[in-house]
Design a protein around this motif. Structure first.
Motif, PDB file in Angstrom:
ATOM      1  N   THR A   4       0.828  -1.208   0.000  1.00  0.00           N
ATOM      2  CA  THR A   4       0.000   0.000   0.000  1.00  0.00           C
ATOM      3  C   THR A   4       0.861   1.257   0.000  1.00  0.00           C
ATOM      4  OG1 THR A   4      -0.163  -0.092   2.426  1.00  0.00           O
ATOM      5  CG2 THR A   4      -1.935  -1.116   1.165  1.00  0.00           C
ATOM      6  N   GLU A   5       1.999   1.225   0.675  1.00  0.00           N
ATOM      7  CA  GLU A   5       2.882   2.386   0.717  1.00  0.00           C
ATOM      8  C   GLU A   5       3.525   2.656  -0.634  1.00  0.00           C
ATOM      9  OE1 GLU A   5       5.330   1.001   3.896  1.00  0.00           O
ATOM     10  OE2 GLU A   5       4.431   2.371   5.350  1.00  0.00           O
ATOM     11  N   LYS A   6       3.711   1.610  -1.440  1.00  0.00           N
ATOM     12  CA  LYS A   6       4.329   1.769  -2.749  1.00  0.00           C
ATOM     13  C   LYS A   6       3.307   2.040  -3.850  1.00  0.00           C
ATOM     14  CE  LYS A   6       6.429  -2.237  -2.561  1.00  0.00           C
ATOM     15  NZ  LYS A   6       7.286  -3.396  -2.951  1.00  0.00           N
ATOM     16  N   ASN A   7       2.027   1.915  -3.534  1.00  0.00           N
ATOM     17  CA  ASN A   7       0.996   2.034  -4.558  1.00  0.00           C
ATOM     18  C   ASN A   7       0.889   3.479  -5.061  1.00  0.00           C
ATOM     19  OD1 ASN A   7      -2.027   2.585  -5.316  1.00  0.00           O
ATOM     20  ND2 ASN A   7      -1.688   0.392  -5.595  1.00  0.00           N
ATOM     21  N   GLU A   8       1.075   3.653  -6.359  1.00  0.00           N
ATOM     22  CA  GLU A   8       1.102   4.997  -6.929  1.00  0.00           C
ATOM     23  C   GLU A   8      -0.259   5.682  -6.862  1.00  0.00           C
ATOM     24  OE1 GLU A   8       2.585   8.429  -8.865  1.00  0.00           O
ATOM     25  OE2 GLU A   8       3.499   6.809  -7.704  1.00  0.00           O
ATOM     26  N   THR A   9      -1.320   4.944  -7.083  1.00  0.00           N
ATOM     27  CA  THR A   9      -2.659   5.540  -7.022  1.00  0.00           C
ATOM     28  C   THR A   9      -2.950   6.074  -5.629  1.00  0.00           C
ATOM     29  OG1 THR A   9      -3.481   4.071  -8.765  1.00  0.00           O
ATOM     30  CG2 THR A   9      -5.124   5.113  -7.343  1.00  0.00           C
ATOM     31  N   LEU A  10      -2.645   5.289  -4.613  1.00  0.00           N
ATOM     32  CA  LEU A  10      -2.874   5.740  -3.244  1.00  0.00           C
ATOM     33  C   LEU A  10      -1.991   6.941  -2.908  1.00  0.00           C
ATOM     34  CD1 LEU A  10      -3.156   2.312  -1.354  1.00  0.00           C
ATOM     35  CD2 LEU A  10      -5.007   3.804  -2.154  1.00  0.00           C
ATOM     36  N   SER A  14      -3.317  10.653  -1.727  1.00  0.00           N
ATOM     37  CA  SER A  14      -2.882  11.256  -0.467  1.00  0.00           C
ATOM     38  C   SER A  14      -2.228  12.619  -0.674  1.00  0.00           C
ATOM     39  CB  SER A  14      -1.916  10.320   0.269  1.00  0.00           C
ATOM     40  OG  SER A  14      -0.659  10.268  -0.388  1.00  0.00           O
ATOM     41  N   LYS A  15      -1.700  12.862  -1.874  1.00  0.00           N
ATOM     42  CA  LYS A  15      -1.017  14.125  -2.162  1.00  0.00           C
ATOM     43  C   LYS A  15      -1.955  15.195  -2.717  1.00  0.00           C
ATOM     44  CE  LYS A  15       3.117  12.764  -0.964  1.00  0.00           C
ATOM     45  NZ  LYS A  15       3.763  13.330   0.246  1.00  0.00           N
ATOM     46  N   ILE A 144     -10.717  14.425 -12.591  1.00  0.00           N
ATOM     47  CA  ILE A 144      -9.966  15.606 -13.011  1.00  0.00           C
ATOM     48  C   ILE A 144      -8.886  15.936 -11.985  1.00  0.00           C
ATOM     49  CG2 ILE A 144     -10.125  18.126 -13.244  1.00  0.00           C
ATOM     50  CD1 ILE A 144     -12.841  17.680 -14.629  1.00  0.00           C
ATOM     51  N   MET A 145      -9.282  15.964 -10.716  1.00  0.00           N
ATOM     52  CA  MET A 145      -8.340  16.362  -9.668  1.00  0.00           C
ATOM     53  C   MET A 145      -7.220  15.352  -9.490  1.00  0.00           C
ATOM     54  SD  MET A 145     -10.868  18.206  -6.899  1.00  0.00           S
ATOM     55  CE  MET A 145     -12.206  17.004  -6.971  1.00  0.00           C
ATOM     56  N   LEU A 146      -7.538  14.078  -9.570  1.00  0.00           N
ATOM     57  CA  LEU A 146      -6.504  13.056  -9.402  1.00  0.00           C
ATOM     58  C   LEU A 146      -5.584  12.980 -10.612  1.00  0.00           C
ATOM     59  CD1 LEU A 146      -8.501  10.199  -7.636  1.00  0.00           C
ATOM     60  CD2 LEU A 146      -7.016  11.927  -6.613  1.00  0.00           C
ATOM     61  N   ALA A 147      -6.144  13.123 -11.802  1.00  0.00           N
ATOM     62  CA  ALA A 147      -5.307  13.107 -13.006  1.00  0.00           C
ATOM     63  C   ALA A 147      -4.352  14.298 -13.003  1.00  0.00           C
ATOM     64  CB  ALA A 147      -6.182  13.126 -14.255  1.00  0.00           C
ATOM     65  N   ALA A 148      -4.856  15.462 -12.614  1.00  0.00           N
ATOM     66  CA  ALA A 148      -4.003  16.647 -12.556  1.00  0.00           C
ATOM     67  C   ALA A 148      -2.852  16.444 -11.575  1.00  0.00           C
ATOM     68  CB  ALA A 148      -4.835  17.871 -12.172  1.00  0.00           C
ATOM     69  N   ARG A 149      -3.154  15.913 -10.400  1.00  0.00           N
ATOM     70  CA  ARG A 149      -2.104  15.690  -9.386  1.00  0.00           C
ATOM     71  C   ARG A 149      -1.079  14.683  -9.892  1.00  0.00           C
ATOM     72  NH1 ARG A 149       1.435  16.303  -6.482  1.00  0.00           N
ATOM     73  NH2 ARG A 149       1.269  18.220  -7.660  1.00  0.00           N
ATOM     74  N   SER A 150      -1.536  13.661 -10.603  1.00  0.00           N
ATOM     75  CA  SER A 150      -0.610  12.647 -11.109  1.00  0.00           C
ATOM     76  C   SER A 150       0.354  13.229 -12.136  1.00  0.00           C
ATOM     77  CB  SER A 150      -1.378  11.475 -11.721  1.00  0.00           C
ATOM     78  OG  SER A 150      -1.923  11.821 -12.985  1.00  0.00           O
ATOM     79  N   LEU A 151      -0.054  14.332 -12.788  1.00  0.00           N
ATOM     80  CA  LEU A 151       0.804  14.991 -13.783  1.00  0.00           C
ATOM     81  C   LEU A 151       1.614  16.141 -13.185  1.00  0.00           C
ATOM     82  CD1 LEU A 151      -1.690  15.072 -16.797  1.00  0.00           C
ATOM     83  CD2 LEU A 151       0.309  13.584 -16.526  1.00  0.00           C
ATOM     84  N   HIS A 192      -2.379  23.548   2.600  1.00  0.00           N
ATOM     85  CA  HIS A 192      -2.318  23.125   3.995  1.00  0.00           C
ATOM     86  C   HIS A 192      -3.189  21.874   4.132  1.00  0.00           C
ATOM     87  CE1 HIS A 192      -0.299  26.805   5.098  1.00  0.00           C
ATOM     88  NE2 HIS A 192      -1.243  27.509   4.493  1.00  0.00           N
ATOM     89  N   PRO A 193      -2.569  20.710   4.319  1.00  0.00           N
ATOM     90  CA  PRO A 193      -3.377  19.491   4.448  1.00  0.00           C
ATOM     91  C   PRO A 193      -4.407  19.640   5.551  1.00  0.00           C
ATOM     92  CG  PRO A 193      -1.048  18.947   4.236  1.00  0.00           C
ATOM     93  CD  PRO A 193      -1.127  20.439   4.432  1.00  0.00           C
ATOM     94  N   SER A 194      -5.619  19.278   5.236  1.00  0.00           N
ATOM     95  CA  SER A 194      -6.688  19.380   6.227  1.00  0.00           C
ATOM     96  C   SER A 194      -6.793  18.088   7.024  1.00  0.00           C
ATOM     97  CB  SER A 194      -8.023  19.670   5.537  1.00  0.00           C
ATOM     98  OG  SER A 194      -8.266  18.716   4.514  1.00  0.00           O
TER      99      SER A 194
END
Length: 208
Positions: A4-10, A14-15, A144-151, A192-194
């Motif tokens: 789970t720590e190495k999983n890129e999607t997770l 988290s980011k 949209i938000m996850l794809a943007a973060r991945s890029l 700022h992480p909530s």
């Protein structure tokens, strides 16, 4: 390190945090924008009706129009662009997508016709149409938000805006219901992480 720590999607999930301050003037490459929007179209949807449209607001003139609609939030003009995620109130008209499945032999004409009848009956209820528009547009918005973060880009979903003014200013047809705005760009300041509630606070197994 666990799986789970190495999983890129997770890791990407988290980011992802809502960023309010962007590098003004950064131009999002068209190829990256298209990749983000393509990811949005790959979201799940009820009956595969794909209840979404994406209004991309990126010119300086359009950002200036959008700024008062979003109550002066500076991220509107500082980010590379804003995507207005719209839900389709008449998604029952999208059943033409089934014709492809019939032509490919994945669906019989009889099953297609039965599905179309079921969908049209459901869409006689304005409440169902509205619920489905918002629910399914939200699936696309998360992509949209996850794809943007991945890029390597940052986003912020915005619910604080005047939807009627958005509709009038950008000539949005009555068929489409604004769901949210999402700013996209390069962070000038990290988010700022909530805080998040623990699983013990939000998960109920079996029954309340």
């Amino acid at each position: 390190m666990s799986g789970t720590e190495k999983n890129e999607t997770l890791r990407v999930i988290s980011k992802r945090h809502a960023v309010k301050k962007y590098e003004k003037g950064f131009v999002l490459p068209e190829a990256d924008l298209n990749a983000i929007l393509t990811a949005a179209t790959e979201a799940p949807s009820s009956w595969n009706l794909q209840h979404w449209r994406f209004l991309v607001i990126e010119s300086e003139a359009d950002k200036a129009k959008l700024l008062p609609i979003a109550y002066g939030q500076s991220q509107i003009v500082e980010s590379s662009l804003t995507i207005a995620v719209l839900g389709d109130l008449e998604a029952n008209r999208n059943t033409v997508i089934y014709d492809q499945a019939v032509e490919a032999g994945a669906l019989t004409a009889e099953i297609r016709d039965a599905l179309v009848g079921q969908i049209n009956r459901a869409y006689q209820s304005p409440q169902i149409a509205r619920d489905e528009a918002i629910r399914n547009a939200s699936f696309a918005a998360q992509n949209i938000m996850l794809a943007a973060r991945s890029l390597g880009y940052d986003t912020c979903p915005i619910g604080g805006y005047n939807p009627q003014q958005l509709i009038e200013t950008f000539n949005i047809p009555a068929r489409f219901l604004p769901s949210m705005l999402i700013t996209v760009g390069k962070a000038a300041q990290p988010a700022h992480p909530s805080g998040r509630f623990s699983l013990s606070d939000v998960v109920v197994k079996g029954s309340f």
